[in-house]
Write an enzyme that holds these catalytic residues in place. Structure first.
Site, PDB file in Angstrom:
ATOM      1  N   GLY A 111       0.816  -1.208   0.000  1.00 60.94           N
ATOM      2  CA  GLY A 111       0.000   0.000   0.000  1.00 60.94           C
ATOM      3  C   GLY A 111       0.846   1.252   0.000  1.00 60.94           C
TER       4      GLY A 111
ATOM      5  N   GLY B 280      -0.775   2.711   7.329  1.00 57.18           N
ATOM      6  CA  GLY B 280      -0.878   1.934   8.561  1.00 57.18           C
ATOM      7  C   GLY B 280      -0.531   0.477   8.418  1.00 57.18           C
TER       8      GLY B 280
ATOM      9  N   GLU C 295      -4.921  32.476 -12.478  1.00 58.96           N
ATOM     10  CA  GLU C 295      -5.729  31.636 -11.587  1.00 58.96           C
ATOM     11  C   GLU C 295      -7.209  31.727 -11.924  1.00 58.96           C
ATOM     12  OE1 GLU C 295      -4.311  29.521  -9.757  1.00 58.96           O
ATOM     13  OE2 GLU C 295      -2.312  30.324 -10.116  1.00 58.96           O
TER      14      GLU C 295
ATOM     15  N   ASP D  95       1.872  23.530 -15.328  1.00 63.29           N
ATOM     16  CA  ASP D  95       0.616  23.120 -15.965  1.00 63.29           C
ATOM     17  C   ASP D  95       0.879  22.344 -17.250  1.00 63.29           C
ATOM     18  OD1 ASP D  95      -0.687  24.472 -13.940  1.00 63.29           O
ATOM     19  OD2 ASP D  95      -0.786  26.338 -15.087  1.00 63.29           O
TER      20      ASP D  95
END
Length: 640
Positions: free
Chosen positions: A224, A229, A447, A521
Site C-alpha cells: 500500500g 498503517g 488563476e 501546468d
C-alpha cells in the site's frame, strides 16, 4: 478450549537478570562497583591531608608581636624551621603560638641576642616529609598508568563484543506481557482485517487447521501507499493472536561487513523458533528484496546474499510450526519474483488509501484527545480530504490544533481545519514575498482562467478556493476538491486537461502573450495526454494498444529491455499527444471567450480580496453571463 499461551521467551544469550551472577558482580551490597574505588580514594586523601594540618591549635602572631613578647619576657621557648623560617613556640602561660620569621639569612643577630638575654630556649629543626607525602607523586603517576591500561583493555573488550555480536539480529521483540495493539486500534480497513483474520485464527487455534490438513500462508505481504498503517496492522495481528512480535526493518540487515546480513537473518529465524509461536515483521522489505541481477552491472552482492538467506530460511520451516512472516512495502513491482512465489510471500494484502467512511473513523481516533468546538463536523472534513492517508489525516488534526493554539483559542474550530487542509494541500503561505501590481494582475488572470474552466466544465472537479497569495512553490493556487473516484472516464480526463491549460490561455486571451507561470501546468498536461495515448488506449489512431510508462526502476534496465514499439508507432504517439493537447487547448480558448466577463470579474475579485472560494467563483461567472452589457470596460496593466 483455547490452547495455553506459550511461555515468555528466555533472555538472549549473554544477558542475565539483575538477580543473577552478573547482577551480583555489578553491585556490591546494593552499591555500585565504583563506590569502592571512591571510598579508597577518600581514605587516601585523608591520610595525605592529615600531614599538612597541625595536631594542636596555635595562635598566629606577627613577627613584631613575637619580638615584643620576647622583650616582655613572655616567651618560654621557640622552634625554628630551617626550610621555611616558620617559628613555633610556647608562652610562659602555656599558650602555643606560631609566626613566620625571615627565610633568607635567618633571624637577625640582634634578635638572637635578645632571645639569649631573655633566656628563651631556641632550637632548629629540619622536618622531613611524611611517608605518604613522599610517595604520593609516584602513586599518582602509577595510578594513571594503570588506569590508562585498564581503560584500553575495556575499550578493546567492548569493541570485540560489538564485533562478536555484529551478526546478531536487531529485531525488537514485543512479547505478550506488554500492552498489545489490537484491531480495535486500527480505524477502518474492515476488508483488510477480514482478510488477515485467518492468520490470527491459525496462531490461536492451530489444531483446527491441522485436523483438516489446511496450511496457513507462510508469508503475508502488506502492499500500500506510505502512511496507510501497514506496520500498525501487523502489530494488531500479533496483539489479536497473543504471540510475540519481532519487528525489524530491511535496512537493519545491511552492514559494511560481508555476510553480516545473512547472519542476522539466520539469527532472526532462530530467535523466532525458540519463541514457539511468533510473528516476524520486516518493514520496508524492498530494501533487501529487490530483483537480483537487475540494472546496470548487476545487483549488490551483499544484498543478494541477504535475500538468498531469507529465501532459504523461509523454506526451512513449516507453516505448522506457528511462525508467520509478515512484510510491508509500497513498491511491490521491484521485489524479486522468488519472494512472491507460493510457499514464501504467497498472499498479498492490499492496504489502499482510506475511503470517506474510513477517513471519518481515522479522524475520530486522532481527535479523541483533542478539544473540538461545536462547529466542527468530522464527516465534512472526511469528505473534503480525498486521497489522504492515515498519516496525512493525523498530520491534518495536529496542524488544526497548532493553528488553534497560535490563535489563542481553547478549542479547535472548523476554520482551523480549513487552514490546516490548505497548509497540507497547498503548502505554507509566503508572507515575505512582495509582488508588483503588474505581476499580481497576471497571476490573478492566470488563476481566474483555471477557476472559470473548472467551474464551467461539467466533468471537472469542483473549485474549493482560489488565491493569488504566494503559497508553497507557487505564486497562486486554484484548489479543487476531487470527488471519490476509482476509475477515470475520458471526458473527465479531457476536462482536466482544459483546466490545466486555463491559466496559460487566460494570459493569451487577455494580454496576447504567454508567461513562464504555466510551466508546471504544461508538464502535467503533457504527461496526462501521453498516458491517454500510450497506456489507456484513448486514441483512435493508436487503437487498443498499451505500453508501460517507460520509467525503469533500475539504472540500465531499459538498455537490456527490447523496444516495445517501432519508430513509426512512436511518431504516431507523438502526433496523437500533440493533437489531444491542441484540441483541449482550443476548447479552453472557446470556454474562456464565452465566459470572458466572468473571467474579468473573478480576476478583479482576486485583486481586491486575494482569496475567494468556489461558491464566489460560480456567482461571479453567472453574474458575468447575466449582466454582460452592464459591466464597465476592463482596465488592465499592460505587460510591455
Amino acid at each position: 478450549m483455547q490452547p495455553q499461551s506459550p511461555p515468555p521467551p528466555p533472555p538472549p544469550p549473554g544477558r542475565e537478570s539483575k538477580g543473577g551472577a552478573r547482577g551480583a558482580s555489578a553491585r556490591l551490597g546494593g552499591l555500585p562497583r565504583w563506590s569502592l574505588w571512591v571510598l579508597v580514594g577518600v581514605l587516601l586523601l585523608g591520610f595525605v591531608l592529615a600531614g599538612f594540618f597541625p595536631s594542636e591549635p596555635r595562635e598566629d602572631l606577627t613577627y613584631s608581636e613575637f619580638r615584643t613578647a620576647v622583650l616582655d619576657g613572655q616567651v618560654q621557648d621557640i622552634e625554628i624551621d630551617n626550610n621555611n623560617g616558620d617559628i613555633d613556640g610556647e608562652l610562659e602561660d602555656g599558650t602555643l603560638f606560631t609566626t613566620t620569621g625571615p627565610v633568607d639569612g635567618g633571624i637577625p643577630d640582634e634578635d638572637l641576642r635578645i632571645l639569649r638575654d631573655q633566656g628563651v630556649e631556641v632550637s632548629y629543626v629540619t622536618p622531613s616529609p611524611s611517608f605518604i607525602a613522599a610517595i604520593l607523586p609516584y602513586i599518582i603517576v602509577f595510578g594513571l598508568f594503570i588506569g590508562f591500561f585498564i581503560w584500553m583493555q575495556r575499550r578493546a573488550q567492548g569493541q570485540m563484543s560489538g564485533v562478536m555480536n555484529i551478526g546478531k539480529s536487531k529485531a525488537k521483540p514485543y512479547d505478550t506481557e506488554r500492552p498489545g495493539t489490537t484491531f480495535d486500534d486500527v480505524a477502518g480497513y474492515e476488508g483488510v482485517k477480514q482478510e488477515i483474520t485467518e492468520v490470527v485464527d491459525f496462531l490461536r487455534h492451530p489444531e483446527k487447521f491441522a485436523e483438516i490438513g489446511a496450511r496457513i500462508p507462510k508469508g503475508v505481504l502488506l502492499v500500500g501507499p506510505p502512511g496507510t498503517g501497514k506496520t500498525l496492522i501487523a502489530r494488531a495481528v500479533a496483539g489479536e493472536a497473543g504471540v510475540p512480535f519481532l519487528s525489524v526493518t530491511g535496512s537493519d540487515f545491511m552492514e559494511m561487513f560481508v555476510g553480516v546480513g545473512a547472519s542476522r537473518v539466520r539469527d532472526l529465524f532462530q530467535t523466532a523458533k525458540k519463541m514457539g509461536k511468533a510473528i516476524i515483521f520486516v518493514d520496508e522489505i524492498d530494501s533487501i528484496g529487490r530483483k537480483r541481477g537487475a540494472g546496470l552491472g548487476g545487483g549488490h552482492d551483499e544484498r543478494e546474499q541477504t535475500l538468498n538467506q531469507m529465501l532459504s530460511e523461509m523454506d526451512g520451516f513449516e507453516a505448522t510450526e506457528g511462525i508467520v512472516m509478515m512484510a510491508a512495502t509500497n513498491r511491490p513491482d521491484i521485489l524479486d519474483p522468488a519472494l512472491l512465489r507460493p510457499g514464501r510471500f504467497d498472499r498479498q494484502v492490499v492496504v489502499p488509501l482510506p475511503e470517506s467512511e474510513e477517513r471519518l473513523a481515522i479522524l475520530k481516533v486522532h481527535c479523541k484527545s483533542k478539544r473540538l468546538a461545536a462547529d466542527v463536523d468530522l464527516n465534512t472534513v472526511a469528505k473534503g480530504t480525498p486521497g489522504m492517508s492515515g498519516a496525512d489525516l493525523a498530520n491534518l488534526v495536529n496542524e488544526a490544533a497548532l493553528y488553534a493554539v497560535r490563535a489563542g483559542d481553547d478549542e479547535i474550530h472548523n476554520r482551523h481545519f480549513d487552514m490546516a487542509r490548505d497548509r497540507v494541500l497547498m503548502g505554507q503561505r509566503r508572507e515575505s514575498m512582495a509582488l508588483s501590481d503588474q505581476e499580481k494582475e497576471v497571476i490573478a488572470y492566470h488563476e481566474a482562467g483555471h477557476a472559470v474552466c473548472a467551474a464551467v466544465l461539467p466533468h471537472a472537479d469542483p473549485v474549493h478556493k482560489v488565491t493569488i497569495l504566494p503559497t508553497g512553490m507557487a505564486l497562486g493556487v486554484t484548489q479543487q476538491l476531487p470527488e471519490e473516484r476509482h476509475i477515470y472516464r475520458q471526458d473527465y480526463i479531457e476536462d482536466s486537461l482544459v483546466v490545466r491549460m486555463g491559466g496559460r490561455i487566460a494570459e493569451e486571451v487577455v494580454y496576447g502573450v504567454y508567461s513562464t507561470g504555466a510551466n508546471n501546468d504544461l508538464t502535467g498536461a503533457t504527461d496526462l495526454a501521453t498516458k491517454m495515448v500510450r497506456e489507456w488506449g484513448m486514441s483512435e489512431r493508436v487503437g487498443p494498444q498499451a505500453w508501460s510508462g517507460g520509467n525503469q526502476v533500475f539504472l540500465g534496465e531499459s538498455m537490456m529491455a527490447s523496444k516495445e514499439y517501432s519508430d513509426d508507432t512512436a511518431r504516431v504517439i507523438d502526433e496523437e499527444v500533440e493533437r489531444i493537447l491542441r484540441e483541449q487547448q482550443q476548447r479552453c480558448r472557446d470556454t474562456l471567450h464565452e465566459n470572458r466577463n466572468g473571467l474579468d470579474l473573478v480576476a478583479r475579485a482576486l485583486l481586491e480580496r486575494e482569496t475567494i472560494d468556489g461558491a464566489e467563483v460560480s456567482r461571479l461567472i453567472e453574474l458575468g453571463r447575466g449582466t454582460a452589457e452592464e459591466l464597465p470596460e476592463r482596465e488592465s496593466v499592460t505587460t510591455d
